[in-house]
Every structure is written in C-alpha cells, then in structure tokens.
Write a protein that holds these residues in place. Structure first.
Motif, mmCIF file in Angstrom:
data_model
loop_
_atom_site.group_PDB
_atom_site.id
_atom_site.type_symbol
_atom_site.label_atom_id
_atom_site.label_comp_id
_atom_site.label_asym_id
_atom_site.label_seq_id
_atom_site.Cartn_x
_atom_site.Cartn_y
_atom_site.Cartn_z
ATOM 1 N N LEU A 163 -10.360 0.845 -1.761
ATOM 2 C CA LEU A 163 -10.674 1.414 -2.718
ATOM 3 C C LEU A 163 -11.804 2.376 -3.193
ATOM 4 O O LEU A 163 -11.516 3.476 -4.023
ATOM 5 C CB LEU A 163 -10.326 0.420 -3.994
ATOM 6 C CG LEU A 163 -8.943 0.297 -4.403
ATOM 7 C CD1 LEU A 163 -9.871 -1.338 -5.507
ATOM 8 C CD2 LEU A 163 -8.194 0.910 -5.415
ATOM 9 N N PHE A 178 0.861 -1.387 -0.045
ATOM 10 C CA PHE A 178 0.514 -0.440 0.310
ATOM 11 C C PHE A 178 0.791 1.391 -0.287
ATOM 12 O O PHE A 178 0.076 2.499 -0.111
ATOM 13 C CB PHE A 178 -0.784 -0.393 1.369
ATOM 14 C CG PHE A 178 -2.071 -1.436 1.240
ATOM 15 C CD1 PHE A 178 -3.090 -1.349 0.378
ATOM 16 C CD2 PHE A 178 -1.882 -2.312 2.091
ATOM 17 C CE1 PHE A 178 -3.531 -2.806 0.348
ATOM 18 C CE2 PHE A 178 -2.399 -3.566 2.020
ATOM 19 C CZ PHE A 178 -3.616 -3.084 1.056
ATOM 20 N N MET A 209 -2.832 2.131 -7.229
ATOM 21 C CA MET A 209 -2.878 1.043 -6.568
ATOM 22 C C MET A 209 -2.866 -0.623 -7.607
ATOM 23 O O MET A 209 -2.364 -1.024 -7.420
ATOM 24 C CB MET A 209 -4.236 1.420 -5.999
ATOM 25 C CG MET A 209 -4.213 0.133 -4.708
ATOM 26 S SD MET A 209 -5.689 0.332 -3.787
ATOM 27 C CE MET A 209 -4.466 1.436 -2.288
ATOM 28 N N ARG A 219 1.730 6.506 2.144
ATOM 29 C CA ARG A 219 0.293 6.060 0.974
ATOM 30 C C ARG A 219 0.289 6.143 -0.250
ATOM 31 O O ARG A 219 0.555 6.970 -0.340
ATOM 32 C CB ARG A 219 -0.775 5.687 2.737
ATOM 33 C CG ARG A 219 -0.796 5.360 3.590
ATOM 34 C CD ARG A 219 -0.329 4.244 3.718
ATOM 35 N NE ARG A 219 -0.083 4.575 5.414
ATOM 36 C CZ ARG A 219 1.032 3.878 6.525
ATOM 37 N NH1 ARG A 219 2.098 2.924 5.280
ATOM 38 N NH2 ARG A 219 1.270 3.963 7.400
ATOM 39 N N ASN A 220 -0.452 4.601 -1.044
ATOM 40 C CA ASN A 220 -0.763 4.794 -2.355
ATOM 41 C C ASN A 220 -2.044 5.472 -2.303
ATOM 42 O O ASN A 220 -2.906 4.335 -1.911
ATOM 43 C CB ASN A 220 -0.411 3.654 -3.208
ATOM 44 C CG ASN A 220 -1.087 3.854 -4.230
ATOM 45 O OD1 ASN A 220 -1.666 4.736 -4.558
ATOM 46 N ND2 ASN A 220 -0.480 2.385 -5.358
ATOM 47 N N HIS A 221 -2.878 6.617 -2.092
ATOM 48 C CA HIS A 221 -3.698 7.503 -1.870
ATOM 49 C C HIS A 221 -4.827 7.184 -3.577
ATOM 50 O O HIS A 221 -5.499 7.692 -3.618
ATOM 51 C CB HIS A 221 -4.121 8.347 -1.392
ATOM 52 C CG HIS A 221 -3.372 9.261 -1.849
ATOM 53 N ND1 HIS A 221 -1.980 9.750 -2.365
ATOM 54 C CD2 HIS A 221 -3.985 10.155 -2.971
ATOM 55 C CE1 HIS A 221 -2.447 10.760 -3.385
ATOM 56 N NE2 HIS A 221 -3.248 11.471 -3.382
#
Length: 592
Positions: free
Chosen positions: A521, A454, A499, A492-494
């Motif tokens: 998601l 993530f 993602m 974080r991968n927002h």
C-alpha cells in the motif's frame, strides 16, 4: 587421446568406420552370442553397440559385470553387416570392436532395472531416483524440461522482457495456501516464509520503474498434493507496466504458442489469439473453469422443458428458483449398456444416479425412464435442443448448479472420453476471463474474495460503490490447455483507495489491510503504474508436452504424494542443538 572418450555414445556414424575410438559409459544391456559378447554402451547422448571377442583383454571381467557398471573401452569402429543394421538407433550402422576395457565403477545388484523400463512402485523409483533418471523416458523428460525453459527465456527476452530475481526468504502471507515457515536464529520467535509466488515483489518492481519483468521462479506451498501439484514448483512469473488485459494476452500468447509448437512433435496447437470464455459461461457449458476443448461436448440448461410436470422429480427440484436441469449430450451413446455404465459411474462418484434419454438402433424412438414420464412431445423438444438423433443419448443433472457443476463437468469428460470424442493429438488453449470479484461464503454467509484479492475490479471504485458485490467482475484470467490450468493472472489493483474499498467489502478493515499489506500500500501511495501479469506453471507445461499425467515425471527429484523426499530422507529430524540455536521447542501432536 582424452582420458575417457573421443566420442560420445550417440556420435558414431558410418563415416567413422575404421577410426580408433575411446568411449565411456554405462552397460545398458549385455548379450552373449556364441562366444562373442555384445554390450550396448549408454551415456547421456545415446547408445553404441560394442563387440567383445574371447581374446579381447578383459573379456572375462566383462562377462561377469552387471548391467549399469561403468566402463571405458578402446576400439575400432566397424560397419555392421546389412542384416544387422539397427534403423531405430542413430548409431545403428556401426559397432565398435573392442581392443581394451577398463572398469571405472562396478555396479551392485540393481533395486530396479534401467533397460526395458518396466513399471515399478513409485516408492522404489523415488528412493533410487538416480537409477530411475537413467531410464530413457524420464531422462528424455528432464532434457525436454531444460530445452523448454531455455526456449521460454529466449522468447521472453526477444519480446523485451528482462529477468530479475526476487527473495526466497520473505514474510508470511495470510492469503492463499499455507506457508512454509523458516525460524530465524537472529530474531528469536520470528519466522521467514518461503514464497508461495513472487507476487508482491514483482508488483513492487513495477512500482520501482522496471517495465517488463520475468523470472523462472521457484515457489512453495504447503498444500495437499495431487498428480499435477507439488509442494515446490517453478513458474514463468511475468509482470508488465502500463498495460491492459489485452496487452498481457498479446505478450504471452506468442510465447505459449511458440513453445508448444516447437516441442509438440507435429501436434496442432491453437493459433493465437486464443479463444476467450467468460467464467460463468465456462461453468455453464463445461462444468469447470478448466475446460478441455478437445472434447466437443457442450452442456445446456434444459430446465424449461421440465417445469410444471412430466418428470416429477425434476419438476419438484425446479420449484426452487436457484435450481436447474443441465443436459450432457452423448452423440453415438444411444445404447442401454452405455447408459447403465454411466449410471454406475455416477453412483461410484457418490451420486444417486444419472438420468438419461437414449435412442438405440433397435428401438423406434427415445427411451428411458425420463422419456417415458416426460412424454414424446417434450422429449423430442429436449433432444432437439441438444441436436440429438437416433443412435444418440443425453444425460441429465438436476439441483443447484453451484453444487452439481463439478459432477456435471466430470460426467461430460467421462462421456467424451468413453465415446472417443476427444482428439488427444492436439493442444487446445483457451483464456477463461471475467471471474467474479466476490462470492458468498456459504459457511459465514458473508461476501469474500472469489479469486485474487489484488485484482482490479472492472469499473474500479465506481463499481465497488454502486454495484451488488456479487455482480462485480474482475480483470482476472486463466490460461487453460487440454483441461489443465497453466496459470492465473490479473490486471492489478494499483490504487490504494480501490484496494481499501475492495477489502472492506470482503470484511477486512483498513487496519488489517495496513498491517498485512502495508508495504504494498505504501508503495502504491508513492506513484504506481497500472500493471498486470500472470505466471504459467513450468512443471505443467512440460508435463503436457511430454505426454505425462503427473508432474513427478518431469521433475528430476520430486517429492512423493506425502511430501517426502525418499532419496534424501526429507523431512527429517534435527538435533536439539539446532533447535536451541533457532529458539524452537517441539510440540509433537497429541496421540488420541
């Protein structure tokens, strides 16, 4: 007068001389001195010496009482004579002349002593933890734990963080360690999971518009145990919105530095900003991503000196381009005896041995099989690169660094420890940064996530679409102190598009991601701020501050190495009625 005490057992001082007092506590130690009986009475706060004369009511009863019996006494505070003052005890200038005594609880024969704290088998200590916790060192550790957590809370709140609670009963996660599963009575054949960490919930709090979150969070992971790991543990869980990696560092460094400085008993603590070492550099210099910087030794790649001949074994190994030769310097280790001990240690670690070059004080230059075969000129070059001179040595490891790095790191630690190069009276912090986003899974020969799926890749979507996956770095970071990883964290991968692409590279199609992480998601699809965080382990922090090497020594009621609670007999069998209510049928393992 209070029913049990006017003072605690750690409160009386010389100024209290002449006062009538009532104390209650445990008989810590009892001594008979020619008719007078002296008792050290103990409670949570300390010790007070009591004096019983033969004419004291209840004297005969006290004489037969075992240690750890609980008594209440009334008496008068008297000053000790100068020669009997105990300067090591806060109450050491006074004692209490007892006038009355009541037995509140008589102790049976003890399975382990409290006074003196001799070593006892862990099984006995954990089975009778209530006695073990009365012992001074362990009792002090648990008090320290409480004070550390209180300090952390104050420091986090002082920086504008607010504490929120997240669920204990949640959904199972396919990532990380094994979950602890909890069967649902209301929903047959379905299970909750205990949280491995509040990861998704704290990110959802950021999506929900909260800005600076923290929690002293209980976490559960069904994994193999070791000295610094438990099935259940606590962490300082942190998440922040609209932050870069630098913002996270700037927020947490004053907290970590401040807590350690507060409880370090004068030991130096790395000032912030803490040093930063990229992951690949850490592996090359220290053989680990958890380097103990109190050890000054730095490994070096010396492959060029061995290519094309000289020492044949290394030359042949280097014919494979992925291989290398690493050197571990050993200042003041220049003796055959020390080199032989290191070689024997390596064999005990499952290695064929450990190559070395040394120059003892009684020889005229570099010696050892490697030096003999490599020749004087190349040997001088190798040892010169390492900065070694007469009286020093170096050890060598050859092969694929991915395979031998852990062993090389262990050899570095062994050399530093045995040569007493490690400054043990300090706390050295370091950030390990720039972890690879992906790695090659040797079993499947496919690209997989290397650390945290993530995390935001450095370069975001463009990097995922244009770079070799194995060259992509992530905004992932660890805090390491004295060789212990205190936490992992990440920006974080927002972004859902980033993602999905990252998971696609690792072999997870969009349907799989939607099924397993759909809640996250969907939240990101409705407006998610850039956010990041981390989660230092409370148990390891307290373990380091207490000077312990096992977290069981800073947990009030820990499990043993087999994951058992010997005091409460957990895990335990349950009744058929309970299983039926939960719609669960047992399938015991088949005996072979």
């Amino acid at each position: 007068m209070h029913a049990y005490r006017t003072h605690t057992c750690g409160a009386l001082r010389a100024a209290d001389t002449g006062q009538p007092v009532r104390l209650s506590g445990w008989i810590h130690r009892k001594r008979d001195h020619g008719g007078l009986v002296f008792i050290d009475l103990r409670d949570h706060y300390g010790l007070t010496q009591l004096v019983f004369a033969p004419e004291t009511p209840g004297f005969a009863t006290v004489e037969r009482l075992r240690a750890e019996s609980v008594i209440r006494i009334d008496g008068e505070v008297v000053a000790r004579t100068p020669e009997t003052v105990n300067p090591n005890l806060p109450t050491g200038e006074v004692e209490v002349r007892v006038k009355a005594v009541d037995v509140l609880s008589e102790a049976a024969e003890l399975p382990l002593p409290v006074f003196g704290e001799p070593d006892y088998p862990e099984e006995i200590r954990l089975k009778h933890r209530y006695l073990d916790l009365r012992r001074e060192t362990l009792h002090r550790n648990i008090v320290l734990r409480s004070k550390v957590i209180h300090s952390i809370r104050n420091r986090m709140i002082g920086q504008g963080f607010l504490e929120y609670q997240t669920p204990i009963l949640t959904a199972s996660s396919p990532e990380g360690a094994r979950d602890f599963l909890v069967p649902s009575r209301l929903h047959p054949s379905k299970f909750y999971a205990l949280p491995q960490a509040p990861q998704q919930f704290k990110q959802l709090l950021m999506v929900s518009g909260f800005d600076r979150y923290f929690q002293i969070a209980p976490c559960f992971r069904d994994e193999d145990l070791r000295a610094d790991r438990s099935l259940e543990f606590y962490q300082l869980d942190v998440e922040m919105s609209f932050v870069t990696q630098e913002d996270v560092f700037a927020a947490i460094e004053p907290v970590m530095h401040g807590v350690f400085e507060e409880f370090a008993n004068g030991k130096p603590v790395t000032p912030y900003p803490f040093p930063r070492i990229p992951y690949r550099e850490a592996m090359a210099k220290y053989g680990t991503d958890k380097p103990d910087l109190r050890n000054p030794l730095i490994m070096q790649d010396v492959s060029d000196h061995f290519r094309g001949g000289g020492f044949g074994l290394f030359a042949r190994i280097l014919e494979d381009k992925k291989n290398a030769v690493w050197a571990i310097p050993a200042p003041k280790g220049g003796s055959r005896a020390f080199c032989d001990r290191m070689n024997s240690w390596a064999q005990g670690e499952g290695q064929p041995g450990l190559g070395y070059i040394f120059w003892s004080d009684d020889q005229g230059g570099w010696g050892g099989p490697i030096a003999k075969n490599l020749g004087a000129e190349k040997t001088d070059a190798v040892m010169g690169q390492l900065g070694m001179h007469q009286g020093d040595a170096a050890f060598f490891v050859a092969g694929d660094p991915k395979v031998f790095a852990k062993f090389a790191g262990g050899a570095r630690t062994k050399v530093g420890t045995d040569l007493k190069l490690v400054d043990e009276d300090r706390f050295e912090f370091v950030w390990i940064v720039d972890f690879p986003m992906f790695e090659m899974n040797e079993e499947t020969n496919h690209v997989d996530f290397s650390h945290n799926p993530f995390s935001m890749p450095q370069g975001e979507l463009e990097a995922l679409e244009t770079k070799d996956p194995l060259d992509i770095l992530a905004y992932q970071y660890d805090i390491v102190c004295n060789g212990y990883e205190l936490c992992s964290g990440a920006v974080r991968n927002h972004r859902p598009d980033v993602m999905l692409k990252a998971f696609d590279i690792a072999g997870y199609g969009p349907n799989v991601v939607e099924e397993q992480f759909g809640g996250m998601l969907n939240a990101f699809r409705h407006g998610a701020p850039p956010h990041g965080g981390l989660a230092p382990g409370i148990d390891r922090i307290v373990m380091l501050l207490a000077g312990e090497t096992a977290i069981r020594e800073v947990i009030a009621f820990p499990l043993n190495q087999q994951g058992q609670d010997l005091l409460m007999n957990a895990p335990s069998e349950v009744t058929e009625k309970q299983l039926k209510e939960l719609h669960v049928r047992l399938a015991p393992p088949i005996k072979v």
